[in-house]
Scaffold this active site. Structure first.
Site, PDB file in Angstrom:
ATOM      1  N   CYS A   1      -1.431 -11.202  -3.746  1.00 51.36           N
ATOM      2  CA  CYS A   1      -1.695 -11.982  -4.934  1.00 51.36           C
ATOM      3  C   CYS A   1      -0.650 -12.740  -5.301  1.00 51.36           C
ATOM      4  O   CYS A   1       0.639 -12.499  -5.162  1.00 51.36           O
ATOM      5  CB  CYS A   1      -1.845 -10.954  -5.885  1.00 51.36           C
ATOM      6  SG  CYS A   1      -3.564 -10.218  -5.711  1.00 51.36           S
TER       7      CYS A   1
ATOM      8  N   SER B   1      -0.800 -10.161   5.494  1.00 54.08           N
ATOM      9  CA  SER B   1      -1.776  -9.401   4.665  1.00 54.08           C
ATOM     10  C   SER B   1      -2.110 -10.244   3.297  1.00 54.08           C
ATOM     11  O   SER B   1      -1.263 -11.020   3.035  1.00 54.08           O
ATOM     12  CB  SER B   1      -0.565  -8.196   4.194  1.00 54.08           C
ATOM     13  OG  SER B   1      -1.435  -7.095   3.695  1.00 54.08           O
ATOM     14  N   PRO B   2      -3.064  -9.856   2.568  1.00 53.80           N
ATOM     15  CA  PRO B   2      -3.330 -10.322   1.675  1.00 53.80           C
ATOM     16  C   PRO B   2      -2.470 -10.321   0.280  1.00 53.80           C
ATOM     17  O   PRO B   2      -1.999  -8.759   0.097  1.00 53.80           O
ATOM     18  CB  PRO B   2      -4.954 -10.016   1.164  1.00 53.80           C
ATOM     19  CG  PRO B   2      -5.027  -8.630   1.974  1.00 53.80           C
ATOM     20  CD  PRO B   2      -4.159  -8.998   3.096  1.00 53.80           C
TER      21      PRO B   2
ATOM     22  N   TYR C   1      -8.111   0.127  -7.021  1.00 55.62           N
ATOM     23  CA  TYR C   1      -9.025  -1.016  -7.675  1.00 55.62           C
ATOM     24  C   TYR C   1     -10.478  -0.551  -7.522  1.00 55.62           C
ATOM     25  O   TYR C   1     -10.613   0.881  -6.940  1.00 55.62           O
ATOM     26  CB  TYR C   1      -9.006  -2.330  -7.040  1.00 55.62           C
ATOM     27  CG  TYR C   1      -7.626  -2.826  -7.027  1.00 55.62           C
ATOM     28  CD1 TYR C   1      -6.981  -3.074  -8.592  1.00 55.62           C
ATOM     29  CD2 TYR C   1      -6.763  -3.381  -6.152  1.00 55.62           C
ATOM     30  CE1 TYR C   1      -5.931  -3.625  -8.603  1.00 55.62           C
ATOM     31  CE2 TYR C   1      -5.629  -3.915  -6.521  1.00 55.62           C
ATOM     32  CZ  TYR C   1      -4.955  -4.105  -7.661  1.00 55.62           C
ATOM     33  OH  TYR C   1      -3.882  -4.638  -7.972  1.00 55.62           O
TER      34      TYR C   1
ATOM     35  N   LEU D   1       6.219  -1.916   4.951  1.00 56.45           N
ATOM     36  CA  LEU D   1       7.519  -2.480   5.294  1.00 56.45           C
ATOM     37  C   LEU D   1       7.817  -2.202   6.802  1.00 56.45           C
ATOM     38  O   LEU D   1       8.719  -1.769   7.586  1.00 56.45           O
ATOM     39  CB  LEU D   1       8.279  -1.207   4.518  1.00 56.45           C
ATOM     40  CG  LEU D   1       8.643  -1.102   3.374  1.00 56.45           C
ATOM     41  CD1 LEU D   1       9.447   0.239   2.710  1.00 56.45           C
ATOM     42  CD2 LEU D   1       8.887  -2.351   2.484  1.00 56.45           C
TER      43      LEU D   1
ATOM     44  N   ARG E   1     -10.198  -2.715   3.828  1.00 56.88           N
ATOM     45  CA  ARG E   1      -8.732  -2.273   3.350  1.00 56.88           C
ATOM     46  C   ARG E   1      -9.074  -0.740   2.538  1.00 56.88           C
ATOM     47  O   ARG E   1      -9.875  -0.590   1.478  1.00 56.88           O
ATOM     48  CB  ARG E   1      -7.681  -3.061   2.553  1.00 56.88           C
ATOM     49  CG  ARG E   1      -6.791  -2.397   1.980  1.00 56.88           C
ATOM     50  CD  ARG E   1      -5.538  -3.605   1.655  1.00 56.88           C
ATOM     51  NE  ARG E   1      -4.748  -3.822   2.851  1.00 56.88           N
ATOM     52  CZ  ARG E   1      -3.599  -4.597   2.640  1.00 56.88           C
ATOM     53  NH1 ARG E   1      -2.986  -4.872   1.359  1.00 56.88           N
ATOM     54  NH2 ARG E   1      -3.138  -4.941   4.009  1.00 56.88           N
TER      55      ARG E   1
ATOM     56  N   ALA F   1      -6.200 -11.008  -2.976  1.00 58.45           N
ATOM     57  CA  ALA F   1      -7.355 -10.308  -3.353  1.00 58.45           C
ATOM     58  C   ALA F   1      -8.413 -11.349  -4.247  1.00 58.45           C
ATOM     59  O   ALA F   1      -7.631 -11.856  -5.418  1.00 58.45           O
ATOM     60  CB  ALA F   1      -6.798  -9.292  -4.246  1.00 58.45           C
TER      61      ALA F   1
ATOM     62  N   GLN G   1      -9.903 -11.670   1.065  1.00 60.23           N
ATOM     63  CA  GLN G   1     -10.170 -10.244   0.635  1.00 60.23           C
ATOM     64  C   GLN G   1     -10.957 -10.626  -0.598  1.00 60.23           C
ATOM     65  O   GLN G   1     -10.492 -10.951  -1.563  1.00 60.23           O
ATOM     66  CB  GLN G   1      -8.579  -9.849   0.425  1.00 60.23           C
ATOM     67  CG  GLN G   1      -9.032  -8.228   0.165  1.00 60.23           C
ATOM     68  CD  GLN G   1      -7.377  -7.495  -0.310  1.00 60.23           C
ATOM     69  OE1 GLN G   1      -6.909  -7.811  -1.275  1.00 60.23           O
ATOM     70  NE2 GLN G   1      -7.152  -6.558   0.546  1.00 60.23           N
TER      71      GLN G   1
END
Length: 355
Positions: free
Chosen positions: A25, A22-23, A181, A300, A229, A57, A99
């Site tokens: 940061c 997963s992206p 966002y 998770l 997403r 991101a 992303q």
């Protein structure tokens, strides 16, 4: 046979398995340019067995960065810095995605390990933020509501960044419409109080997201997959709901998206979340069934058995993990070993394949 380690084809791209990175940061770029950290951080997951690695991101315009240390794709220097990272991922047998993001009212913030919290002041490198409406995220500076020209600039920014991403060699593009966002801010009635064509009804609130998907698809052509997403719920009364998410997911696919990457939350501080293993998987299933779309599940997912069950149950078509890859960059190889899946291993690691 493990379904988790079966291939998945999206348009012209066939991914070697359904366990993806997963992206996440890293807050480690300078002027939006990825550096040595990213050269080591991202390719290691390819050695570790990931089918797809989605880079963090990445801001499509400077004011779209979450923090001053976020990566970007608003200029060609950044594009050239991404290219060798992508090549390294490819050399290790995985595919690379990125992303594309705009943080909106949650931009210009301190990175997680900074001593300060909230918005970064201009004197320390911060900048004014924008949003659908002039409503601040709690504890952050007041944003400016985007006007028509500002909205057009957002759409153009996503398209230009998509072009640079493809020039850098990325195989897949993800549009970030989640976690509070900018595009999520437009989707949610808690942050979007507009009375024009971008506010009010769900169709209007989804308009900017769909325009961005259209613009990115125009750049990507017919072969490159696009992921979107979304946060399928705000976990707050009066916010965006899973039922709306399923509708928006269906619209996104009609506009050229290939998979909806289903997460949740991030829009407001008063959200009520009960995080537990796999807690967001049911949201992916709601979007998958209600929107009749391909989905990815997150949240998770930390064991091979758990990830396998997500796919086997039909809850989602792919699993995107984050923290578990940080804890173990070879999560993919470990999961394959535990599930008895016959997958390719780096020759340097073959001695660990079966025993």
């Amino acid at each position: 046979m493990s379904l988790l380690f079966s291939p998945l084809t999206l348009r012209s791209l066939t991914l070697r398995n359904r366990l993806w990175v997963s992206p996440m940061c890293m807050y480690s770029a300078v002027d939006g340019v990825p550096g040595d950290w990213h050269h080591v951080h991202l390719p290691q997951f390819a050695d570790g067995g990931a089918g797809l690695i989605i880079a963090e991101a990445t801001a499509v315009v400077p004011e779209g960065r979450i923090s001053p240390h976020d990566t970007g794709l608003w200029n060609d220097v950044q594009r050239e810095a991404w290219a060798p990272i992508v090549r390294s991922i490819h050399d290790r047998g995985a595919h690379a995605g990125i992303q594309l993001a705009h943080a909106g009212r949650k931009a210009s913030t301190w990175w997680p390990w900074a001593e300060q919290r909230g918005s970064v002041p201009a004197a320390e490198g911060g900048w004014p933020t924008v949003a659908p409406s002039a409503i601040a995220f709690q504890g952050f500076a007041d944003p400016v509501a985007l006007d028509g020209a500002g909205i057009e600039g957002v759409v153009t920014g996503f398209a230009d960044a998509a072009r640079r991403a493809l020039d850098a060699g990325f195989d897949l593009l993800e549009v970030h419409g989640a976690h509070g966002y900018l595009l999520h801010q437009f989707l949610s009635p808690l942050s979007n109080l507009r009375s024009d064509a971008y506010g009010g009804s769900l169709e209007n609130r989804a308009r900017l997201l769909l325009r961005v998907i259209d613009a990115v698809r125009d750049v990507a052509g017919g072969a490159v997959p696009i992921l979107v997403r979304i946060s399928a719920t705000d976990h707050a009364e009066g916010g965006f709901t899973p039922e709306e998410a399923a509708i928006v997911g269906g619209w996104a696919v009609e506009h050229g998206a290939d998979l909806i990457d289903v997460s949740s939350g991030g829009l407001v501080l008063h959200q009520q979340i009960d995080p537990h293993p796999g807690y967001q998987v049911p949201l992916a299933e709601i979007v998958r069934q209600g929107g009749r779309v391909t989905t990815g599940a997150v949240g998770l997912i930390t064991t091979a058995e758990q990830a396998e069950q997500v796919i086997a149950s039909g809850s989602a078509d792919a699993v995107l993990a984050g923290r578990e890859w940080l804890r173990d960059p070879h999560f993919g190889l470990r999961a394959a070993h535990e599930l008895g899946a016959d997958v390719a291993w780096p020759p340097q690691y073959l001695r660990a394949r079966w025993r």
